[in-house]
Design an enzyme around this catalytic site. Structure first.
Site, PDB file in Angstrom:
ATOM      1  CD  GLU A 101       2.930 -10.011  -3.598  1.00 14.70           C
ATOM      2  OE1 GLU A 101       2.249  -9.593  -4.548  1.00 14.70           O
ATOM      3  OE2 GLU A 101       3.077  -9.372  -2.545  1.00 14.70           O
ATOM      4  CE  LYS A 127      -3.072  -6.453  -6.465  1.00 12.73           C
ATOM      5  NZ  LYS A 127      -3.039  -6.340  -5.051  1.00 12.73           N
ATOM      6  CG  HIS A 155      -0.903 -10.788  -8.227  1.00 10.04           C
ATOM      7  ND1 HIS A 155      -0.495 -10.088  -7.104  1.00 10.04           N
ATOM      8  CD2 HIS A 155       0.040 -10.564  -9.153  1.00 10.04           C
ATOM      9  CE1 HIS A 155       0.657  -9.484  -7.356  1.00 10.04           C
ATOM     10  NE2 HIS A 155       0.997  -9.749  -8.598  1.00 10.04           N
ATOM     11  CG  ASN A 156      -2.061  -9.626  -3.505  1.00 14.88           C
ATOM     12  OD1 ASN A 156      -1.826  -9.348  -4.684  1.00 14.88           O
ATOM     13  ND2 ASN A 156      -2.260  -8.693  -2.600  1.00 14.88           N
ATOM     14  CB  SER A 178      -0.422  -6.034  -8.858  1.00 17.31           C
ATOM     15  OG  SER A 178       0.779  -6.499  -8.287  1.00 17.31           O
TER      16      SER A 178
HETATM   17  P1  NAP Z   1      -4.159   4.016   2.282  1.00 21.96           P
HETATM   18  O1  NAP Z   1      -3.149   4.341   3.331  1.00 21.96           O
HETATM   19  O2  NAP Z   1      -4.647   2.635   2.171  1.00 21.96           O
HETATM   20  O3  NAP Z   1      -5.430   4.997   2.457  1.00 21.96           O
HETATM   21  C1  NAP Z   1      -5.274   6.379   2.695  1.00 21.96           C
HETATM   22  C2  NAP Z   1      -6.225   7.152   1.827  1.00 21.96           C
HETATM   23  O4  NAP Z   1      -7.588   6.756   2.082  1.00 21.96           O
HETATM   24  C3  NAP Z   1      -6.163   8.649   2.121  1.00 21.96           C
HETATM   25  O5  NAP Z   1      -6.271   9.333   0.910  1.00 21.96           O
HETATM   26  C4  NAP Z   1      -7.387   8.861   3.028  1.00 21.96           C
HETATM   27  O6  NAP Z   1      -7.865  10.169   3.014  1.00 21.96           O
HETATM   28  C5  NAP Z   1      -8.371   7.926   2.342  1.00 21.96           C
HETATM   29  N1  NAP Z   1      -9.506   7.592   3.168  1.00 21.96           N
HETATM   30  C6  NAP Z   1      -9.535   6.774   4.248  1.00 21.96           C
HETATM   31  N2  NAP Z   1     -10.771   6.704   4.746  1.00 21.96           N
HETATM   32  C7  NAP Z   1     -11.559   7.503   3.981  1.00 21.96           C
HETATM   33  C8  NAP Z   1     -12.931   7.844   3.994  1.00 21.96           C
HETATM   34  N3  NAP Z   1     -13.749   7.348   4.926  1.00 21.96           N
HETATM   35  N4  NAP Z   1     -13.379   8.699   3.055  1.00 21.96           N
HETATM   36  C9  NAP Z   1     -12.562   9.202   2.139  1.00 21.96           C
HETATM   37  N5  NAP Z   1     -11.248   8.914   2.053  1.00 21.96           N
HETATM   38  C10 NAP Z   1     -10.760   8.074   2.978  1.00 21.96           C
HETATM   39  O7  NAP Z   1      -3.562   4.511   0.868  1.00 21.96           O
HETATM   40  P2  NAP Z   1      -2.617   3.755  -0.182  1.00 21.96           P
HETATM   41  O8  NAP Z   1      -1.497   3.033   0.485  1.00 21.96           O
HETATM   42  O9  NAP Z   1      -2.306   4.769  -1.218  1.00 21.96           O
HETATM   43  O10 NAP Z   1      -3.548   2.621  -0.805  1.00 21.96           O
HETATM   44  C11 NAP Z   1      -4.770   2.938  -1.478  1.00 21.96           C
HETATM   45  C12 NAP Z   1      -5.466   1.652  -1.882  1.00 21.96           C
HETATM   46  O11 NAP Z   1      -4.620   0.920  -2.781  1.00 21.96           O
HETATM   47  C13 NAP Z   1      -5.751   0.702  -0.731  1.00 21.96           C
HETATM   48  O12 NAP Z   1      -6.960   0.038  -0.952  1.00 21.96           O
HETATM   49  C14 NAP Z   1      -4.604  -0.279  -0.782  1.00 21.96           C
HETATM   50  O13 NAP Z   1      -4.928  -1.524  -0.209  1.00 21.96           O
HETATM   51  C15 NAP Z   1      -4.396  -0.385  -2.280  1.00 21.96           C
HETATM   52  N6  NAP Z   1      -3.064  -0.807  -2.675  1.00 21.96           N
HETATM   53  C16 NAP Z   1      -1.976  -0.347  -2.060  1.00 21.96           C
HETATM   54  C17 NAP Z   1      -0.711  -0.746  -2.467  1.00 21.96           C
HETATM   55  C18 NAP Z   1       0.510  -0.203  -1.815  1.00 21.96           C
HETATM   56  O14 NAP Z   1       1.616  -0.656  -2.169  1.00 21.96           O
HETATM   57  N7  NAP Z   1       0.400   0.755  -0.916  1.00 21.96           N
HETATM   58  C19 NAP Z   1      -0.580  -1.647  -3.522  1.00 21.96           C
HETATM   59  C20 NAP Z   1      -1.702  -2.097  -4.165  1.00 21.96           C
HETATM   60  C21 NAP Z   1      -2.949  -1.673  -3.738  1.00 21.96           C
HETATM   61  P3  NAP Z   1      -7.278  11.237   4.077  1.00 21.96           P
HETATM   62  O15 NAP Z   1      -6.016  11.757   3.498  1.00 21.96           O
HETATM   63  O16 NAP Z   1      -8.339  12.269   4.161  1.00 21.96           O
HETATM   64  O17 NAP Z   1      -7.070  10.513   5.364  1.00 21.96           O
END
Ligand code: NAP
Length: 485
Positions: free
Chosen positions: A193, A186, A189-190, A132
């Site tokens: 939130e 987690k 937590h959400n 988080s």
């Molecule tokens: P995201 O937009 O959720 O995901 C994009 C990423 O996933 C890219 O690197 C993409 O690769 C990859 N991807 C998607 N499908 C795939 C597949 N089939 N095989 C391999 N790679 C694949 O990214 P994010 O916002 O950085 O979040 C990452 C994780 O953290 C998620 O689970 C999200 O829920 C969690 N999270 C996010 C936040 C936040 O604030 N954003 C906070 C806490 C947790 P390509 O570049 O090749 O498309």
């Protein structure tokens, strides 16, 4: 890339979260970080923009595995769901027994339980870790909630500790419990939130519409509140949001933003899971539903001319300070309810899934790095330290005192909201929960009577043991339920 393995940790998925987490890991002494992304462009951007991180870029999964010392450890930060499954499939092909795959994404805990079971069969460890703090937290120190086996924690513990936020000298990470425990916590937590945000929004709305104060004036109130018991990240950023003016129109930004709240689903997961577990998380549920209601423009437009109260409502200028103080107390009391409900769900989940979750430790690791970080989390830790078997957080002496002092104000605020036609679903449902818990007798007795009438579902009596059924269609005598169906 050199032939011998150099990295002790890998990050797979280099969108905003993964990139920042990789940089955070690389900035800590002792870590060398290998990175991989499905499409090369993200990897290239990261290593070009951050040469100081000394990242080892892999072009495929085999190269990634070869770059890692054993036990190989990789943190997946990809789109939750199918993306996570796809990466796990690839990693299990190139990893060996004893290696560790960590899913740091926002996975549903039941998916994590399923994945952990499947991966364990290969001899590889699988850890679902809730992370988080958004992108800023990933870079500078998130709150981390890892599940998984004790064996994996031996390797993973020091690595995660090195990157976690630090609150009052303590890292915001603990081994929450086995398999899906980390993602479950987690999720809660959400959920909390969601409730916290909705309660703050209701407080703002009531003050604005009741006293006519401007967003900037209300920002000052939140800044003031942030110096006391309510001190928290969400109160702090609320003041900043309210102080912001729109560059284009000069109006308060909050008046320009469309009033339809989005959601990514983790609040709904908390509520669905609570329904399955039979835990009344009414404050959290109202917060989730409030977002859903806001996002129904057609229904809102259709209902817009339905009548509200016949008399206009406004707080007299000389009463404004007292009303603001009432709202502060109502917010504090409702917030205690939201946390109490969230911890009830943790207890029920731990029991259902066989996790040994230390509740005080959870409150501790939420003190820094995460969105619900708040001063009063120390009070939760203290409450569980004093009484680990506490049946309801809101009955702990400190919280009880707050509720005793605040409940009259809480009632006045809910009355004002109701009489003025201002929706305050989280305030009101939290108060109803409080009154429900403390009620000597609930109308559940009548519900039991109704259930027995139409379905012979039986009831128990206050004055004797056993299970009973009334012969409603006959002479209405009561029989022992063992004789009923
Ligand atoms: P995201 O937009 O959720 O995901 C994009 C990423 O996933 C890219 O690197 C993409 O690769 C990859 N991807 C998607 N499908 C795939 C597949 N089939 N095989 C391999 N790679 C694949 O990214 P994010 O916002 O950085 O979040 C990452 C994780 O953290 C998620 O689970 C999200 O829920 C969690 N999270 C996010 C936040 C936040 O604030 N954003 C906070 C806490 C947790 P390509 O570049 O090749 O498309």
């Amino acid at each position: 890339m050199s032939d011998s393995p150099q990295a002790n940790i890998a990050v797979v998925g280099l969108a905003v979260m993964g990139s920042n987490l990789a940089r955070n890991l690389a900035s800590r002494e002792g870590n060398t970080v290998a990175v991989f992304n499905r499409s090369w462009s993200k990897t290239e951007t990261l290593i070009t923009e951050h040469p100081e991180a000394g990242l080892i870029a892999a072009k495929d999964y085999q190269e990634l595995a070869d770059s890692l010392t054993t036990p190989r450890t990789a943190i997946i930060m990809v789109q939750a769901g199918k993306g996570t499954d796809a990466v796990i499939d690839e990693l299990t092909k190139v990893f060996e027994p004893g290696d560790i795959i960590v899913d740091g994404g926002n996975a549903l805990f039941t998916d994590t339980i399923r994945r952990e079971k499947a991966v364990r069969e290969t001899g590889i460890n699988f850890v679902g870790a809730g992370i988080s703090g958004g992108e800023e937290g990933a870079l500078n120190g998130p709150s981390i909630m890892p599940g998984g086996s004790d064996e994996s924690w031996v390797t993973l513990g020091p690595i995660l500790t090195s990157i976690a936020a630090v609150a009052e000298g303590e890292p915001c990470v603990t081994h929450v419990g086995h398999d899906g425990a980390g993602h479950f916590v987690k999720m809660i937590h959400n959920g909390i939130e969601y409730a916290d945000m909705q309660l703050i929004a209701e407080a703002y709305d009531l003050i604005r519409r009741g006293t006519g104060k401007t967003p900037t004036e209300i920002a000052d109130i939140f800044t003031e509140w942030n110096k006391g018991d309510l001190e928290s990240y969400l109160i702090e950023i609320t003041a900043e949001v309210l102080r912001q003016n729109d560059a284009e129109t000069g109006k308060p930004l909050v008046d320009v933003i469309l009033d339809q709240a989005g959601a990514k689903g983790t609040g709904a997961w908390t509520v669905k899971s609570a329904l399955d577990l039979g835990i009344p998380v009414s404050g959290i549920a109202e917060a989730v539903f409030a977002r859903s209601l806001s996002s129904k423009p057609a229904q809102r437009a259709a209902a817009a001319d339905l009548p509200g109260p016949s008399t206009a409502w406004a707080v007299a200028p000389e009463d404004a300070d007292a009303f603001v103080e009432d709202v502060r107390r109502a917010l504090y009391a409702s917030k205690i309810v939201a946390y109490s409900q969230g911890f009830d769900e943790i207890v029920a989940g731990a029991e259902e899934y066989g996790w040994n979750i230390q509740k005080g430790e959870i409150a501790k690791i939420w003190r820094g790095g995460c969105i619900i970080r708040a001063r009063f989390l120390n009070r939760i830790t203290d409450a569980y330290a004093e009484n680990p078997e506490l049946v309801a957080l809101l009955t702990a002496p400190f919280f009880r005192d707050v509720l005793v002092e605040g409940q009259e104000a809480w009632r006045r605020v809910v009355v004002a909201a109701t009489q003025s036609g201002i929706p305050a679903p989280a305030f009101s449902s939290s108060l109803a929960y409080y009154d429900g818990l403390r009620a000597e007798r609930l109308p559940a007795a009548l519900v039991q009577g109704q259930r027995d009438f139409f379905g012979a579902h039986t009831y128990k009596r206050v004055d004797k043991q056993g299970t009973f059924h009334t012969l409603w269609s006959g002479d209405r005598t009561e029989i022992e339920a063992t004789d009923a169906h």
